[in-house]
Enzyme design. Sequence first.
Site, short mmCIF file in Angstrom:
data_model
loop_
_atom_site.label_atom_id
_atom_site.label_comp_id
_atom_site.label_asym_id
_atom_site.label_seq_id
_atom_site.Cartn_x
_atom_site.Cartn_y
_atom_site.Cartn_z
N HIS A 158 8.38 7.57 8.68
CA HIS A 158 8.87 7.70 7.36
C HIS A 158 10.51 8.04 7.84
O HIS A 158 11.09 9.01 8.55
CB HIS A 158 8.76 8.78 6.29
CG HIS A 158 7.01 7.79 6.04
ND1 HIS A 158 7.41 8.17 4.48
CD2 HIS A 158 6.35 7.45 6.73
CE1 HIS A 158 6.14 7.55 5.21
NE2 HIS A 158 4.96 7.21 5.13
N ASN A 173 9.19 4.58 3.64
CA ASN A 173 8.91 4.19 5.37
C ASN A 173 10.07 3.63 5.23
O ASN A 173 11.55 3.65 4.09
CB ASN A 173 7.98 3.13 5.36
CG ASN A 173 6.53 3.87 4.93
OD1 ASN A 173 5.28 4.34 5.68
ND2 ASN A 173 6.11 3.49 3.56
N CYS A 212 3.70 9.74 1.11
CA CYS A 212 2.52 10.36 1.15
C CYS A 212 2.15 11.14 -0.40
O CYS A 212 3.11 12.14 -0.35
CB CYS A 212 1.84 10.95 1.96
SG CYS A 212 0.54 11.88 1.89
N HIS A 253 3.98 4.41 12.69
CA HIS A 253 5.03 4.80 11.76
C HIS A 253 5.67 5.82 11.13
O HIS A 253 5.35 6.95 11.01
CB HIS A 253 3.38 4.24 11.10
CG HIS A 253 3.80 5.01 8.99
ND1 HIS A 253 2.84 3.95 8.76
CD2 HIS A 253 3.06 6.00 8.50
CE1 HIS A 253 3.11 3.89 7.09
NE2 HIS A 253 3.83 5.92 7.28
N ARG A 312 0.90 -1.26 0.08
CA ARG A 312 0.04 0.40 0.46
C ARG A 312 0.99 1.36 0.07
O ARG A 312 1.11 1.75 -1.36
CB ARG A 312 -0.74 -0.16 1.52
CG ARG A 312 -2.40 0.88 0.76
CD ARG A 312 -2.00 2.42 1.30
NE ARG A 312 -1.35 2.65 2.71
CZ ARG A 312 -0.77 3.88 3.42
NH1 ARG A 312 -0.81 4.51 2.21
NH2 ARG A 312 -0.70 3.41 4.14
#
Length: 310
Positions: free
Chosen positions: A210, A250, A241, A208, A15
Amino acid sequence: MNFPKSVQINEVVLRDGLQLEKKIVSVEEKKLLFDQLVKAGVSTIEFGSFVHPRLVPQMANSGELYSLVADEYKELSLIALIPNLRGAEIAHSHDVKEVNFVFSASDTHNLQNVHKTTAESLKELKEIQDFCLKKNILLSVSIATTFGCPFEGEVPVERIKSVLAEVIAIQVNKISLADTTGMANPKQVYDLLIGLRSDFPGQKFNLHFHNTRGMGLSNILAAMEAGVDSFDASLGGLGGCPFAPGATGNVCTEDVVHMLHSMGIESGLSLDNLLEASKTLTKIVEHETPSYIRSAGPYNRKYPVPTITK
């Protein structure tokens, strides 16, 4: 230093990792990658998202991918990202059992991302939870820009706490705090998590990160020291994003797993198989990735001693 004995890694390459790629990755290629991730021991996979294909064309075949893997891998946690109630309805039409609703702590980023204020997304979250409860869908939430917004800068801690209080009251499955553009630093991460775990005792968090500014792994260390043991990661370090300037990849799954294993922390994943999957990924996307371990090899790799010629 107080680190956990084991850590849960949630894989997001299918994703978040692929959504900015120029090459449209076919469902067959995604399935190949999916199979290799499972072989490496991955048990939680964010397989795609139900957003408008005009906005994120890479995700247009998410439903098709789910239909290929759902029956074969019933024991896995297969999660679809959704931006709104419509996304939840589309997920249900594909018989998806788990969804992750994402919205931003900062109004400006949320308006860019989903054309709503944070307050409007929180209101919609309640509608989504009602829908998911009726349809027997497990709902999780990701709060983007928790550690900073590319448009507003620092997001006040009190705002984060206020947003969290509303989310916790809705009783979702899992709450993720996202460093959407890699603005976090280790001290900030540690201080915020210590404060949140004190204010919301018993609430578990997933993080999460990056690696936009090279602090992804150090931020994971800080979060573990603060008591967190669940993290998103993306094979090869791909991702970003579409609605945040400078939001590069990420934290890299194989780099995170290598760090954990070298510290004696279990992940349940095979680094060798992850590296094989990472090799497949570079062939699929047709370029190299930011993976340090794929380039340099594990710390314990032994090289032959060069022959000295006179």
